[in-house]
Structure formats: C-alpha cells, structure tokens
Motif scaffolding. Sequence first.
Motif, PDB file in Angstrom:
ATOM      1  N   ILE A   1      -2.395  11.552   6.756  1.00 17.56           N
ATOM      2  CA  ILE A   1      -2.700  12.136   5.447  1.00 17.56           C
ATOM      3  C   ILE A   1      -3.718  11.235   4.747  1.00 17.56           C
ATOM      4  O   ILE A   1      -3.491  10.042   4.584  1.00 17.56           O
ATOM      5  CB  ILE A   1      -1.439  12.281   4.581  1.00 17.56           C
ATOM      6  N   VAL A   2      -4.839  11.840   4.359  1.00 13.04           N
ATOM      7  CA  VAL A   2      -5.878  11.134   3.611  1.00 13.04           C
ATOM      8  C   VAL A   2      -5.766  11.585   2.159  1.00 13.04           C
ATOM      9  O   VAL A   2      -5.941  12.765   1.854  1.00 13.04           O
ATOM     10  CB  VAL A   2      -7.286  11.453   4.159  1.00 13.04           C
ATOM     11  N   ALA A   3      -5.442  10.639   1.277  1.00 11.05           N
ATOM     12  CA  ALA A   3      -5.347  10.941  -0.147  1.00 11.05           C
ATOM     13  C   ALA A   3      -6.740  11.134  -0.720  1.00 11.05           C
ATOM     14  O   ALA A   3      -7.643  10.346  -0.448  1.00 11.05           O
ATOM     15  CB  ALA A   3      -4.636   9.803  -0.863  1.00 11.05           C
ATOM     16  N   LEU A   4      -6.900  12.183  -1.521  1.00  6.60           N
ATOM     17  CA  LEU A   4      -8.152  12.441  -2.237  1.00  6.60           C
ATOM     18  C   LEU A   4      -7.840  12.395  -3.723  1.00  6.60           C
ATOM     19  O   LEU A   4      -6.957  13.109  -4.187  1.00  6.60           O
ATOM     20  CB  LEU A   4      -8.680  13.836  -1.910  1.00  6.60           C
ATOM     21  N   THR A   5      -8.538  11.550  -4.459  1.00 10.39           N
ATOM     22  CA  THR A   5      -8.282  11.488  -5.886  1.00 10.39           C
ATOM     23  C   THR A   5      -9.537  11.090  -6.652  1.00 10.39           C
ATOM     24  O   THR A   5     -10.408  10.417  -6.112  1.00 10.39           O
ATOM     25  CB  THR A   5      -7.137  10.503  -6.202  1.00 10.39           C
ATOM     26  N   GLY A   6      -9.585  11.519  -7.882  1.00 13.77           N
ATOM     27  CA  GLY A   6     -10.670  11.127  -8.766  1.00 13.77           C
ATOM     28  C   GLY A   6     -10.405   9.792  -9.436  1.00 13.77           C
ATOM     29  O   GLY A   6     -11.244   9.290 -10.169  1.00 13.77           O
ATOM     30  N   HIS A   7      -9.237   9.201  -9.191  1.00 12.08           N
ATOM     31  CA  HIS A   7      -8.886   7.908  -9.800  1.00 12.08           C
ATOM     32  C   HIS A   7      -9.273   6.777  -8.860  1.00 12.08           C
ATOM     33  O   HIS A   7      -8.754   6.678  -7.758  1.00 12.08           O
ATOM     34  CB  HIS A   7      -7.385   7.847 -10.089  1.00 12.08           C
TER      35      HIS A   7
ATOM     36  N   GLU B   1      -2.953   1.688  -3.524  1.00 15.17           N
ATOM     37  CA  GLU B   1      -1.687   1.095  -3.074  1.00 15.17           C
ATOM     38  C   GLU B   1      -0.543   2.083  -3.247  1.00 15.17           C
ATOM     39  O   GLU B   1       0.314   2.216  -2.382  1.00 15.17           O
ATOM     40  CB  GLU B   1      -1.404  -0.210  -3.824  1.00 15.17           C
ATOM     41  N   GLY B   2      -0.527   2.801  -4.357  1.00 12.16           N
ATOM     42  CA  GLY B   2       0.500   3.816  -4.588  1.00 12.16           C
ATOM     43  C   GLY B   2       0.449   4.916  -3.545  1.00 12.16           C
ATOM     44  O   GLY B   2       1.481   5.400  -3.076  1.00 12.16           O
ATOM     45  N   ALA B   3      -0.763   5.321  -3.169  1.00 13.20           N
ATOM     46  CA  ALA B   3      -0.926   6.353  -2.143  1.00 13.20           C
ATOM     47  C   ALA B   3      -0.382   5.862  -0.803  1.00 13.20           C
ATOM     48  O   ALA B   3       0.290   6.595  -0.078  1.00 13.20           O
ATOM     49  CB  ALA B   3      -2.398   6.742  -2.021  1.00 13.20           C
ATOM     50  N   ARG B   4      -0.650   4.607  -0.470  1.00 12.26           N
ATOM     51  CA  ARG B   4      -0.128   4.048   0.782  1.00 12.26           C
ATOM     52  C   ARG B   4       1.396   3.983   0.757  1.00 12.26           C
ATOM     53  O   ARG B   4       2.054   4.290   1.734  1.00 12.26           O
ATOM     54  CB  ARG B   4      -0.732   2.672   1.053  1.00 12.26           C
ATOM     55  N   GLN B   5       1.952   3.582  -0.367  1.00 11.51           N
ATOM     56  CA  GLN B   5       3.406   3.506  -0.487  1.00 11.51           C
ATOM     57  C   GLN B   5       4.045   4.888  -0.386  1.00 11.51           C
ATOM     58  O   GLN B   5       5.154   5.016   0.115  1.00 11.51           O
ATOM     59  CB  GLN B   5       3.804   2.822  -1.791  1.00 11.51           C
ATOM     60  N   ALA B   6       3.348   5.911  -0.849  1.00 11.61           N
ATOM     61  CA  ALA B   6       3.855   7.280  -0.739  1.00 11.61           C
ATOM     62  C   ALA B   6       3.771   7.790   0.694  1.00 11.61           C
ATOM     63  O   ALA B   6       4.410   8.776   1.036  1.00 11.61           O
ATOM     64  CB  ALA B   6       3.076   8.206  -1.676  1.00 11.61           C
ATOM     65  N   GLY B   7       2.975   7.128   1.534  1.00  7.28           N
ATOM     66  CA  GLY B   7       2.864   7.528   2.933  1.00  7.28           C
ATOM     67  C   GLY B   7       1.476   7.931   3.379  1.00  7.28           C
ATOM     68  O   GLY B   7       1.277   8.293   4.532  1.00  7.28           O
TER      69      GLY B   7
END
Length: 145
Positions: free
Chosen positions: A84-90, A97-103
């Motif tokens: 899963i690759v997180a996409l965000t405007g932030h 780090e939060g995205a990695r912790q979420a998986g």
Amino acid sequence: MDTPTAQPLVLVVEDYQDAREMYAAYLSFSGYRVAEATNGVEAIEKTIELLPDIILMDLALPRMDGWEATRRLKLDERTKHIPIVALTGHALAGYAEGARQAGCDAFVTKPCLPDALVAEIQRMLSAKSDSGSARKSARPGRTRN
C-alpha cells in the motif's frame, strides 16, 4: 484466471474524481490495469474482491479514512501481503511515520509527478516480487506455497 503475462493491477483509492481519473489514465497509459475506489469502505471491498497487486491509498477519505482502511487490510490474511502506497497532500514528517505505523509500505506526497508515482509502483512491485522469490527459494523441496 490470471496469466503470467497479465499486467499488474493497481487499485487507486482517491475521493477526488479529477485526481482519481488522472492517476487511472496515466497508469493505464503506463501499462497497468487499474481499478478505482472512492472511500475506505469501497477500498476494502474492492481489495478483497480483486486482490490487486498494489494499492494507491489517499489517506483523507470519506466514510472510512485511508489510515483505518490500511490498518484493516494489513490485519486481513487475504490482503496483508498487498503493498500500500499512501498518497497525501500533507508533507509533514509525522504523516509519513504515521502512514508506516498504519501499515503503508511507502509514502508519496501529492501533487506528485506521474513518472515519480509509476517509479514508486515499479519499485514496490519489484520489492514484492524479490521477497516472494526469496521466500520460495528458502524452502527447497516444497512444491506448494
């Protein structure tokens, strides 16, 4: 039934229609098969139904955000192996780090150049393929996974 020559399937999870269509069009142009979801609930349903090779997950989604959808997918035996690759405007450091912790397996800040996104997808799929080969070769004599 998938054939060995089938192009990888990318699930694009993005609530903003223009962005979703842009990603889908560019990924299709780049040789990928593409499915789309507009929220976290739909992302989970489509992932279980289609078992994509990789997921591009916007983190700010309606109904269920990308953080929670990612956590649920990573806890499910059927889907936990899918990158899963997180996409965000932030772009804040804490978000990665939060995205990695979420998986999430990778993090891309929007807006991103389409070529950079394709390069990240290729990197993730290559890493997934390499780790799958390493697991198989670590078990000599077995013919089933």
